[in-house]
Design an enzyme around this catalytic site. Structure first.
Site: not given
Length: 651
Positions: A237, A239-242, A458-459
């Site tokens: 979703p 990525t520029g298909k439409t 932690h990070e």
């Protein structure tokens, strides 16, 4: 003999509608009801008796329908001040005929006795005796049975419009329910071209051949070639298909029919197939033309997989009709079908075979260079400060789709405006990336100093292990600012590769376990903060063994079913094999956890320095890690690209 064809010569710009005429007629009847006759004033028995009857000013009394008494005043008394309100002449009449007053009588018998009693002292010739009339309210009666009918017809028209998707003519809606809902895009109104689509060079190159055929078909047909019947755009979703389909419409300059897969689905049986037939009929009439079906998986799912018999018949009938129209006995020359989906795994095999959707064009997430080009497109309308660097923005957004990048640009503008700035600077873009990935900054979240220290170490553990391992993703940024549901986060630049080796997967698992390892090493206790890390490595370990065959004990075996036909509640292996898989998963994860602890022990003082820097600044970048650990020994292909881009920018 010439025919006299007279037309209605309405003024230009005047849009005559039949409903206006209906409204005018209705207003005419209403005006008759309101303005015909006199303005009769309401009164009561006491006023009537004292001011009119006893003073001998009443001409006559008319009792209508045994309910109301209408009073007519003598003409000679209408000039008196008391009667000025009822003395106005309606519509230019020379005389005011009345009635002038009215009131409710309650009961005819009571009214008669009271009237007789009030006139007991009158001479016989001066006494007033009422007239009785029965009148029918014709207009009210007509309105009484017409109004419910009008309401019923209005509700029926509304339901028909809703069921058939609206439209111009209400009367013909029920007959057009099987018509196609495709929107015919006017080729002169499409402004998007391939220049507006950035980061999809391979997809544009592949699909431009279709556009070239539509512009110059003889170039291909004279050699005996045939253009592909259909092109399927497949990808995640955003990525520029439409957008790519819109660019095809803008470049080809041919009739372009656009609709969604859900437009074929309807509550009536057979409507979907009828709409497919009508769609291709319209497209053939305007050939050469393009049909674009967005989200085709709504009707293109594989047939026969639903266990409930008959529940999928309507969708399957629609799919069968689409298959026939694309490649059946009736060839649709000049009609090219384009479709887009992010669920290619569920599509029917007959739909994507050669002869129907011949080409499957994969539109992947943009790489580093692609993100840079997409940023250039979306940064054009923004008012930027001089310090904004496109290369830096592309580096900060690994794994972002085109839609995500557009959202980053828009969010940065909103953030800058919220702060009252005159231009968008680098920090606004960083805040926008953080906002999209992690959510809003939780300034109100109360974190104790001990918890904040645990989060920082932690990070720092994640950052240290990923920096020291060859195949772990290089760090972009680390933060301990709480956002959304997370208390801290680390951003990495994953290497964009097509193949992943066992060692690469193990390095990624080790880096993910670095946070939990740092908690145990420095605090001698662990917390729940490593939940997402543990979930990630567990899935990764199971995938290595049961899907990719990367384990010596289990062997070169994959239990992955790409067709999805064997998905169910049963495992495709025995209990003994399941026990071996579970054992090996535990072994792999624990070995990488021990490896992470060893890496942290070797760099203990540097980890402490990094954690303290996080506690002081809350956010650190790659440059801070270079100052503490020195330059990283290994550079990924993407990092080399970034260095080249930075050199070009400096030039």
């Amino acid at each position: 003999m010439k025919k006299d064809n007279k037309k209605n010569n309405f003024p230009k710009g005047l849009n005559i509608n039949i409903y206006w005429i209906y409204g005018a007629i209705f207003l005419f009847f209403i005006s008759i009801q309101f303005f015909s006759g006199n303005s009769v004033q309401k009164t009561n028995w006491q006023e009537f008796k004292n001011k009119m009857l006893l003073e001998n000013k009443v001409e006559k009394i008319v009792i209508v329908n045994k309910e109301k008494a209408y009073i007519h005043i003598k003409d000679k008394n209408l000039g008196e001040p008391f009667f000025e309100r009822v003395a106005k002449k309606p519509f230019g009449n020379s005389k005011n005929f009345g009635p002038h007053f009215y009131f409710e009588i309650g009961s005819v018998d009571n009214f008669s006795s009271e009237l007789k009693e009030a006139q007991v002292n009158f001479q016989e010739e001066d006494k007033i005796f009422p007239y009785y009339e029965t009148r029918k309210d014709v207009f009210g009666d007509i309105l009484g049975w017409i109004l419910p009918l009008v309401i019923f017809i209005g509700i029926w028209i509304f339901i028909m419009r809703r069921m058939s998707g609206g439209g111009a003519g209400a009367g013909g809606q029920i007959f057009s329910i099987g018509k196609s809902r495709a929107t015919l895009v006017d080729k002169t109104n499409i402004k998007i071209t391939f220049k507006d689509v950035a980061g999809l060079d391979e997809a544009k190159e592949e699909i431009s051949e279709i556009v070239d055929f539509l512009k110059a078909p003889l170039k291909y047909t004279k050699l005996g070639g045939k253009i592909p019947r259909g092109a399927m755009l497949i990808g995640p979703p955003g990525t520029g298909k439409t957008l790519l389909a819109k660019a095809v419409a803008g470049e080809a300059k041919v009739p372009f029919f656009s609709l969604s897969g859900s437009d074929f689905v309807e509550m009536f049986v057979g409507v979907g197939a009828s709409r497919v037939r009508d769609l291709f009929k319209q497209a053939k009439e305007k050939a050469p033309s393009i049909i674009f079906i967005d989200e085709i998986d709504a009707i293109g799912r594989a047939r026969g997989k639903n266990s409930i018999t008959g529940s999928n018949d309507e969708r399957e009938n629609t799919l069968n009709q689409l298959l026939t129209e694309m490649d059946g006995f009736g060839t649709n020359s000049g009609v090219i079908v384009m479709a887009a989906t992010n669920r290619s795994d569920v599509l029917d095999k007959a739909l994507i075979r050669p002869g129907r959707f011949d080409r499957q064009i994969y539109v992947d997430l943009p790489d580093l260079v692609g993100r840079k080009e997409i940023f250039k497109v979306h940064l054009k309308p923004l008012k930027l400060s001089k310090q904004v660097d496109v290369n830096f923005l592309a580096r900060q957004t690994p794994g972002f789709s085109g839609a995500d990048i557009a959202n980053v640009c828009n969010e940065s503008a909103l953030i800058a405006a919220r702060k009252g700035k005159k231009s968008i600077n680098k920090q606004d873009f960083l805040d926008a990336v953080d906002r999209i990935i992690g959510g809003m900054e939780k300034k109100s979240k109360i974190i104790s100093p001990e918890e904040k220290k645990t989060i920082a170490f932690h990070e720092a553990g994640h950052a240290t292990v990923s920096w020291m391992l060859q195949y772990a993703s290089p760090l972009v940024k680390v933060t301990i600012v709480p956002r959304g549901r997370s208390l801290g986060a680390a951003w990495y630049l994953p290497e964009e590769r097509q193949l992943t080796t066992t060692q690469q997967l193990e390095d990624e698992m080790c880096a993910a376990l670095g946070g939990r390892a740092a908690e145990e090493l420095f605090f001698k206790k662990i917390s729940t903060g490593a939940l997402s890390d543990l979930e990630k490595v567990t899935k990764q370990a199971y995938a290595m063994i049961s899907i990719y065959g990367m384990n010596k004990k289990v062997g070169n075996i994959s239990y992955y079913d790409s067709s999805g036909q064997n998905a169910g509640f049963t495992k495709p292996y025995s209990e003994e094999r399941a026990k071996i898989i579970d054992t090996e998963v535990t072994r792999i994860i624990e070995s990488q956890y021990k490896r992470a602890i060893d890496v942290l022990k070797k760099n203990k003082q540097k980890v402490i320095k990094l954690a303290n820097s996080l506690l002081d600044n809350e956010v650190i970048f790659k440059s801070d890690l270079v100052n503490i650990f020195g330059e990283r020994k290994w550079k990924s292909h993407d990092e080399e690209k970034l260095d080249e881009m930075d050199k070009e920018a400096k030039k």
